[in-house]
Structures are given as C-alpha cells and as structure tokens.
Write an enzyme that holds these catalytic residues in place. Structure first.
Site, mmCIF file in Angstrom:
data_model
loop_
_atom_site.group_PDB
_atom_site.id
_atom_site.type_symbol
_atom_site.label_atom_id
_atom_site.label_comp_id
_atom_site.label_asym_id
_atom_site.label_seq_id
_atom_site.Cartn_x
_atom_site.Cartn_y
_atom_site.Cartn_z
ATOM 1 N N LEU A 133 3.665 4.120 1.429
ATOM 2 C CA LEU A 133 3.826 4.815 2.716
ATOM 3 C C LEU A 133 2.562 5.603 3.038
ATOM 4 O O LEU A 133 2.522 6.826 2.973
ATOM 5 C CB LEU A 133 5.038 5.742 2.680
ATOM 6 C CG LEU A 133 6.377 5.067 2.902
ATOM 7 C CD1 LEU A 133 7.521 6.052 2.696
ATOM 8 C CD2 LEU A 133 6.456 4.463 4.292
ATOM 9 N N HIS A 134 1.505 4.872 3.333
ATOM 10 C CA HIS A 134 0.219 5.469 3.675
ATOM 11 C C HIS A 134 -0.233 4.930 5.019
ATOM 12 O O HIS A 134 0.030 3.777 5.350
ATOM 13 C CB HIS A 134 -0.830 5.142 2.606
ATOM 14 C CG HIS A 134 -0.449 5.676 1.265
ATOM 15 N ND1 HIS A 134 -0.574 7.002 0.945
ATOM 16 C CD2 HIS A 134 0.086 5.075 0.177
ATOM 17 C CE1 HIS A 134 -0.141 7.188 -0.292
ATOM 18 N NE2 HIS A 134 0.269 6.040 -0.775
ATOM 19 N N ALA A 135 -0.910 5.747 5.779
ATOM 20 C CA ALA A 135 -1.520 5.382 7.061
ATOM 21 C C ALA A 135 -0.600 4.543 7.952
ATOM 22 O O ALA A 135 0.356 5.053 8.496
ATOM 23 C CB ALA A 135 -2.863 4.711 6.844
ATOM 24 N N PRO A 158 1.718 1.998 7.462
ATOM 25 C CA PRO A 158 3.144 1.922 7.159
ATOM 26 C C PRO A 158 3.870 3.248 7.400
ATOM 27 O O PRO A 158 5.001 3.260 7.882
ATOM 28 C CB PRO A 158 3.180 1.527 5.680
ATOM 29 C CG PRO A 158 1.909 0.810 5.462
ATOM 30 C CD PRO A 158 0.908 1.516 6.330
ATOM 31 N N GLU A 212 0.815 -1.223 0.000
ATOM 32 C CA GLU A 212 0.000 0.000 0.000
ATOM 33 C C GLU A 212 0.847 1.270 0.000
ATOM 34 O O GLU A 212 0.312 2.377 0.030
ATOM 35 C CB GLU A 212 -0.978 0.003 1.179
ATOM 36 C CG GLU A 212 -0.325 0.048 2.537
ATOM 37 C CD GLU A 212 0.030 -1.317 3.128
ATOM 38 O OE1 GLU A 212 0.016 -1.422 4.360
ATOM 39 O OE2 GLU A 212 0.326 -2.260 2.385
#
Length: 93
Positions: free
Chosen positions: A14-16, A18, A12
């Site tokens: 580097l979102h939320a 991670p 996914e």
C-alpha cells in the site's frame, strides 16, 4: 463491528499509487472504515497519510473494520480490491 482480514495483493504494498486507489475506494463507500496491520492501531482508511504510514507490504495481512450501517458490503468490496490488487473498486462482489 464488521471486520475483514485480507492479504495485500499489490506487489509493492500500500504505497503511492495503490494507496491512492485504496483511499479513493474507501471514501467512495460512504462508510467510515479503519485499516490496520496485525499488532498496530487502526487508522482512518480515508486518510492517505494514515494509510501510507502503515507501511503495509505486498502479501502482508491487514484488517479492515467498520461498525456503520452497510459495513459488510463496503468491507467486502474493499477486501476484494486490496486482495486482488485491482485498479478500481468492484461494482459487485
């Protein structure tokens, strides 16, 4: 200046979650680190908003950099975290 190039290992990107893992890990190194995507300006790796603002996708190359003492070891650990999509900062590399 020490630098590491690594492809984002989290599917996914580097979102939320991670990004949160990465920012906590960057702060835990005790070394000022920047993160950038190719062709973009580096941002503070310890800033959640800055890291989210990069919009780094899974598989995309990022650049970690620092000119502080102990930068090589810190960047190796962060590169391993990002590249392998780990859940926490590795103790050793």
């Amino acid at each position: 200046m020490a630098e590491r190039r690594v492809n984002v290992g989290w599917a996914e990107g580097l979102h939320a979650r991670p990004a949160s893992i990465f920012v906590r890990a960057a702060m835990a190194t005790g070394v000022p680190v920047t993160i950038a995507k190719a062709g973009s300006d580096p941002v503070n790796a310890a800033s959640m908003l800055a890291v989210l603002g990069l919009g780094a996708q899974g598989g995309e190359e990022i650049v970690l950099a620092s000119d502080a003492e102990g930068a090589d070891a810190a960047l190796e650990r962060l590169a391993k975290l990002v590249g392998e999509g780990l859940e926490e900062l590795p103790e050793t590399v």
